[in-house]
Design a protein around this motif. Sequence first.
Motif, mmCIF file in Angstrom:
data_model
loop_
_atom_site.group_PDB
_atom_site.id
_atom_site.type_symbol
_atom_site.label_atom_id
_atom_site.label_comp_id
_atom_site.label_asym_id
_atom_site.label_seq_id
_atom_site.Cartn_x
_atom_site.Cartn_y
_atom_site.Cartn_z
ATOM 1 N N ASP A 1 7.503 -8.126 4.039
ATOM 2 C CA ASP A 1 8.547 -9.156 4.034
ATOM 3 C C ASP A 1 7.956 -10.555 3.933
ATOM 4 N N GLU A 2 6.833 -10.762 4.651
ATOM 5 C CA GLU A 2 6.151 -12.056 4.608
ATOM 6 C C GLU A 2 5.646 -12.340 3.193
ATOM 7 N N LYS B 1 6.725 -15.236 -0.532
ATOM 8 C CA LYS B 1 5.773 -16.153 -1.153
ATOM 9 C C LYS B 1 5.792 -15.995 -2.673
ATOM 10 N N LYS C 1 6.647 -5.850 8.167
ATOM 11 C CA LYS C 1 6.613 -7.288 8.455
ATOM 12 C C LYS C 1 5.734 -8.006 7.432
ATOM 13 N N LYS C 2 4.569 -7.421 7.131
ATOM 14 C CA LYS C 2 3.666 -8.032 6.154
ATOM 15 C C LYS C 2 4.301 -8.029 4.763
ATOM 16 N N ASP D 1 -2.514 -14.588 -0.142
ATOM 17 C CA ASP D 1 -2.132 -13.776 1.018
ATOM 18 C C ASP D 1 -2.255 -12.283 0.703
#
Length: 194
Positions: free
Chosen positions: A127-128, A132, A124-125, A140
């Motif tokens: 993909d996040e 960006k 998930k991280k 991030d």
Amino acid sequence: MKKLIYGAAIALSVFAFQACNSNKDSKETADSLNKTKDTTTNAMNTGGIAVDKADADFATKAAAGGMAEVQIAKLALEKSTNQSVKDFATMMVTDHGKANDELMAIAKAKNITLPTAMDANHQKKYDELNGKTGKDFDKDYVNTMVDGHKSTLTLLQDEAKDGNDAELKAFAAKTAPIVQMHLDKINAIDKSMK
């Protein structure tokens, strides 16, 4: 011929079922497999596992984190606009890649199943971060590395102090100072970006 076709159909069905039943992430699957290797009750069927549950859990957590560090660092090498971040990412690929290889060798010798892909939280991280660009990505990524290295350092220090398996304790004790150095470096990068 019919037996061959029948056998192939069963194998294909099992594979399809496993592919469809992928609600568990790779770390959860590894933890489940390690649980079934309990040497007290199931060693004859599974080959046993040479460590206790806490040490096996440490190994799967460390492997999941180490694998994520390398994959996310490779993403940073592609997306970052900051040379310090890129240099740090290169160090992550090298250092965590080496630690991952060492942990895999220990796990193999002790019949511990490790995850083969990033767990759901790390994916998930990833993909996040992948969504960006530019300074948003760099900020991030740095925050992710600070948080990740803090939790990894705690994991390693706890295993080095409280682990039962001598090889895993030694791995944790040897790796903790490297992770501390990474944390110091990423904290410095974070301060320089403010």
